[in-house]
Design a protein around this motif. Structure first.
Motif, PDB file in Angstrom:
ATOM      1  N   GLN A  40       0.819  -1.214   0.000  1.00 61.11           N
ATOM      2  CA  GLN A  40       0.000   0.000   0.000  1.00 61.11           C
ATOM      3  C   GLN A  40       0.850   1.260   0.000  1.00 61.11           C
ATOM      4  O   GLN A  40       0.386   2.316  -0.421  1.00 61.11           O
ATOM      5  CB  GLN A  40      -0.904   0.006   1.237  1.00 61.11           C
ATOM      6  CG  GLN A  40      -1.740  -1.241   1.431  1.00 61.11           C
ATOM      7  CD  GLN A  40      -2.770  -1.444   0.356  1.00 61.11           C
ATOM      8  OE1 GLN A  40      -3.365  -0.484  -0.120  1.00 61.11           O
ATOM      9  NE2 GLN A  40      -2.973  -2.677  -0.056  1.00 61.11           N
ATOM     10  N   ASP A  99       5.108  -1.810   4.543  1.00 61.55           N
ATOM     11  CA  ASP A  99       3.824  -2.418   4.891  1.00 61.55           C
ATOM     12  C   ASP A  99       4.052  -3.624   5.788  1.00 61.55           C
ATOM     13  O   ASP A  99       5.155  -4.194   5.832  1.00 61.55           O
ATOM     14  CB  ASP A  99       3.096  -2.913   3.635  1.00 61.55           C
ATOM     15  CG  ASP A  99       2.302  -1.816   2.952  1.00 61.55           C
ATOM     16  OD1 ASP A  99       2.492  -0.646   3.317  1.00 61.55           O
ATOM     17  OD2 ASP A  99       1.511  -2.131   2.058  1.00 61.55           O
ATOM     18  N   LYS A 118      -5.343  -2.737   3.239  1.00 64.54           N
ATOM     19  CA  LYS A 118      -5.434  -1.303   3.506  1.00 64.54           C
ATOM     20  C   LYS A 118      -6.131  -0.968   4.814  1.00 64.54           C
ATOM     21  O   LYS A 118      -6.121   0.194   5.225  1.00 64.54           O
ATOM     22  CB  LYS A 118      -6.150  -0.605   2.353  1.00 64.54           C
ATOM     23  CG  LYS A 118      -7.582  -1.069   2.117  1.00 64.54           C
ATOM     24  CD  LYS A 118      -8.179  -0.347   0.922  1.00 64.54           C
ATOM     25  CE  LYS A 118      -9.622  -0.797   0.672  1.00 64.54           C
ATOM     26  NZ  LYS A 118     -10.214  -0.112  -0.496  1.00 64.54           N
TER      27      LYS A 118
END
Length: 800
Positions: A309, A313, A333
């Motif tokens: 994202q 991450d 997300k």
């Protein structure tokens, strides 16, 4: 945007002075730029400062100097130089305004930061090139607003403890092995000949192993843990739940990237570390900050590999056995943002993950968050708030059963980053307390408005404690229990020889003391009771009476929440005018808790449960009553739904032993937070209607399910179906006569046309639906007699 380097930290050391006589301004800048490009920020600072001290008004020099200070966590200096760049050349360096506002936030100047974030947003809100920075400025501004309100708030439950294992260097990434053993990462310089990482001005980081002796931590690294340290940067790791494996980060070995290694404790020593496979250590990308699940089969780590994202991450991998890790998957997300997610940490609870991020709405730079996966597969984020988060950086959380550790670079410590700690009653109680906080601490800018206080109270619940048989103890044994509790409060040991009792009797009284301690501690927050898992094969029926502890009077019309052990609300009901409440169809195999909706009422004393009864249901009847439906974004009762509720009310009044579970749903439009609140309102509107009809409110339990994912090809039909309430009747053997069923009309028509298609008279149709209109709209809920012969799929969406 900003990148915060956490694997290796630094603290400046003294470098040889650079004289204007030795180097020209041009050569000074060349040297400074070379160090900057090589990420040797501490060296670059020395040369850029020499240039600025010579009054060089070069915007690039000042911007790079500010960036060096930012990357080395010297936010006060960074603030000054970003402001200088903003005045020197704002057109060439428009981000100087954003970073100046950000540094104001990091330095706890929240009012000013809000003003400058607003300035930045207004200036660049229509710039496509600055879109992501404008969005982040909105997130950061919201964080400043929250921090302004909450960092100075009174009522902090925890006392921050400084530890003697900290030095004037950076000390961070605590990894708890057990209550008396911990490993930290440190850039401390242990000897004059120790190699220096010139990027940050400290020693190359090592793992440092400490054992607790009394109240002090003793360094045992050389005796027990030196095998984990190399000439490279080592650290930021975690132990498995048994404490016989340690997963950790090594940066600079076989290339510049960070990789994850593992060592095992065998034959009373730690084995030579081995790098994990390519599923974790992906070629040419960083892998760092490992976290191993309680069961040892799941690894979560931070990486900047493609397919994520943002910058760093969190990714997850499953072990096939013997550290044979499978393909890594991005956590998505809900957790990851366009910036950095770092330092994950597990607890014994598989649906809970802690981590740090600078991409969600937070108080400062990196904030600590708890991600909690609900039974609906929705993931909620909870900001840990004060004192765990500050206007600076907070990261690397780790737990023992009674203590919590993390890293922070807030002011007042020994060095830049320090390891700090607080005492907690238990990990479970800490998680439960967090679940009462404002939910959805996500970067989603649509969620920035303050949560409705009623929503906070209604949608969350926490751990409760059972009543213990303390009152039946003799006076002497009660005194021993109370002394054990005092020892626990003051962190003193409890041993049999302290009380001159047998080991077996000590164990019994210790369990009573533990439960009483937690009971006293948790009931301060409105908890009622705990229901332990039972041996019953049937679901449970739970009844009781709420009374005021002072007056003894019944407490009427109070919401009671039935939750699981991690605070997720399973059902909500209310006490009636006599204080009575009940839950039916409660799962017998789970540990359950009950708590009141925590509201303040005048002249009300402490609320207690009287005549609590928990029994296995003798009958396992589960009857599905007819659904009702709602209009988009509404919770008022539709005309045809009133007819359904009238029939339901009549059945409940005739069968007072029944409890109806009201499952409330919403469609997929809008945020999860908003839709969960909407479904609670829909459930409450049904409860209010039924109570007006004379139904005892103890027979009504709301279960708000929130938004539902669209699955059908026809989106609008599916959405109308999802805007529903389902009714399930428990605890009654009596059958009810199904009078009608509700369908969703696919086409616009009038009642006469529908009469012809179904073979039901127009008058009967209008009476069943409480309608005075002549026409019907597409996707309108319509009731037909249960025995209607013609129900065509071309006309109706048939409810599953």
């Amino acid at each position: 945007m900003r990148t915060l380097i956490i694997v290796v930290l630094f603290l400046g050391v003294i470098y040889p002075g650079v004289s204007q006589d030795d180097k020209s301004i041009s050569s000074l800048k060349q040297e400074a730029d070379r160090f900057y490009e090589e990420e040797q920020y501490n060296l670059a600072i020395q040369y850029y400062r020499e240039l600025t001290d010579q009054n060089v008004k070069d915007a690039e020099v000042n911007y790079r100097l500010a960036d060096c200070y930012l990357k080395t966590f010297n936010y006060l200096e960074a603030e000054a130089y970003f402001l200088k760049v903003y005045f020197l050349d704002p057109k060439q360096y428009p981000l100087s305004l954003y970073y100046y506002a950000l540094m104001l936030k990091y330095n706890a100047n929240f009012d000013e930061s809000i003003l400058y974030f607003n300035d930045f947003i207004l200036r660049y809100q229509n710039s496509s090139e600055m879109k992501e920075y404008v969005e982040q400025a909105m997130i950061d501004k919201a964080g400043s607003e929250t921090a302004k309100e909450e960092l100075d708030a009174s009522g902090n439950f925890y006392t921050l403890l400084q530890l003697n294992l900290n030095t004037s260097y950076n000390d961070y990434a605590p990894a708890v092995r057990d209550s008396t053993s911990i490993v930290i990462t440190s850039g401390r310089i242990a000897s004059n000949r120790q190699s220096i990482d010139e990027r940050f001005g400290e020693a190359f980081t090592d793992n440092f192993y400490f054992e607790k002796q009394g109240n002090a931590w003793q360094d045992k690294t050389k005796q027990f843990f030196s095998v984990t340290n190399t000439k490279y940067n080592d650290g930021s790791g975690c132990f498995n739940s048994r404490g016989d494996k340690y997963y950790f980060t090594v940066c600079g070995m076989d290339g510049p990237q960070c990789r994850i290694f593992v060592t095992a404790f065998k034959n009373n020593k730690w084995t030579e570390p081995l790098a994990l496979n390519s599923s974790i250590n992906f070629k040419s990308f960083e892998a760092k900050h490992p976290a191993i699940s309680h069961g040892g089969d799941t690894l979560v780590f931070s990486t900047n590999r493609g397919g994520g994202q943002g910058k760093f991450d969190l990714w997850m991998s499953i072990d096939a056995g013997e550290d044979d890790w499978g393909p890594a998957m991005n956590l998505g997300k809900d957790i990851n943002t366009k910036l950095n997610e770092l330092s994950p940490s597990f607890t014994a609870f598989s649906n809970i993950l802690f981590f740090s991020s600078d991409g969600h709405e937070g108080y400062g730079g990196l904030d600590l968050y708890m991600a909690k996966r609900l039974s609906t597969d929705e993931t909620l984020l909870f900001n840990l708030d004060n004192p765990f988060n500050s206007s600076r950086d907070d990261c690397f959380i780790s737990f023992s059963e009674r203590q919590l550790y993390w890293s922070t670079n807030r002011s007042g410590g020994h060095g830049n980053f320090d390891v700090v700690s607080v005492k907690i009653p238990s990990v479970l109680s800490f998680i439960s307390r967090l679940s009462l906080k404002k939910r959805n601490a996500s970067r989603d800018i649509n969620l920035k408005s303050k949560a409705d206080e009623t929503q906070r109270l209604n949608l969350q619940a926490s751990r409760l404690e059972e009543k213990i048989d303390y009152d039946k103890l003799t006076y002497e044994k009660k005194q021993i229990v109370e002394q054990m509790i005092q020892n626990r409060i003051h962190n003193n040991p409890n041993k049999p020889d302290l009380f001159n009792i047998s080991v077996s009797e000590f164990e019994v009284l210790k369990r009573v003391a533990e439960e009483r301690y937690e009971n006293i501690n948790l009931k301060k927050n409105g908890y009622l009771t705990r229901i332990k898992p039972g041996s019953s094969q049937h679901d449970l029926s739970v009844t009781g009476v709420l009374i005021d502890s002072v007056s003894g009077a019944a407490v009427a019309d109070r919401k009671i929440m039935l939750t699981d052990k991690l605070g997720e609300v399973l059902k909500i009901t209310k006490s009636n005018e006599n204080g009575k409440f009940r839950f039916t169809d409660a799962p017998a195999s789970e540990e359950l808790f009950m708590r009141l909706e925590p509201i303040s009422l005048p002249n009300e004393g402490k609320v207690l449960i009287k005549d609590l009864s928990v029994t296995g249901s003798t009958e396992q009847q589960l009857l599905h009553f007819e659904n009702i439906y709602f209009d988009f974004d509404h919770y008022h009762i539709r005309p045809e739904a009133t007819k359904v509720l009238d029939e339901l009310a009549q059945h409940l009044i005739q069968h007072p032993g029944v409890q109806v579970e009201i499952f409330a749903f919403a469609d997929d439009r809008g945020t999860s937070q908003y839709n969960l609140q909407l479904t609670q309102k829909r459930g409450q509107s049904v409860v209010d209607y039924l109570m007006k009809k004379g139904v005892d409110q103890t027979g009504l339990a709301i279960i708000a399910k929130g938004k539902q994912v669209q699955q059908q090809v026809n989106v609008e039909l599916q959405r109308q179906y999802n805007r529903r309430i389902e009714f399930y009747l428990n605890g009654d053997a009596a059958k009810f006569n199904e009078i009608a069923r509700t369908y969703i009309l696919k086409k616009k028509m009038d009642w006469s046309t529908l009469s012809q298609m179904t073979g039901v008279s127009k008058e009967e149709l209008k009476a069943l639906n409480g309608s005075t209109e002549e026409s019907l709209n597409a996707f309108q809920p319509v009731r037909l007699p249960a025995q209607a012969r013609k129900v065509s799929g071309d006309v109706f969406f048939v409810v599953p």
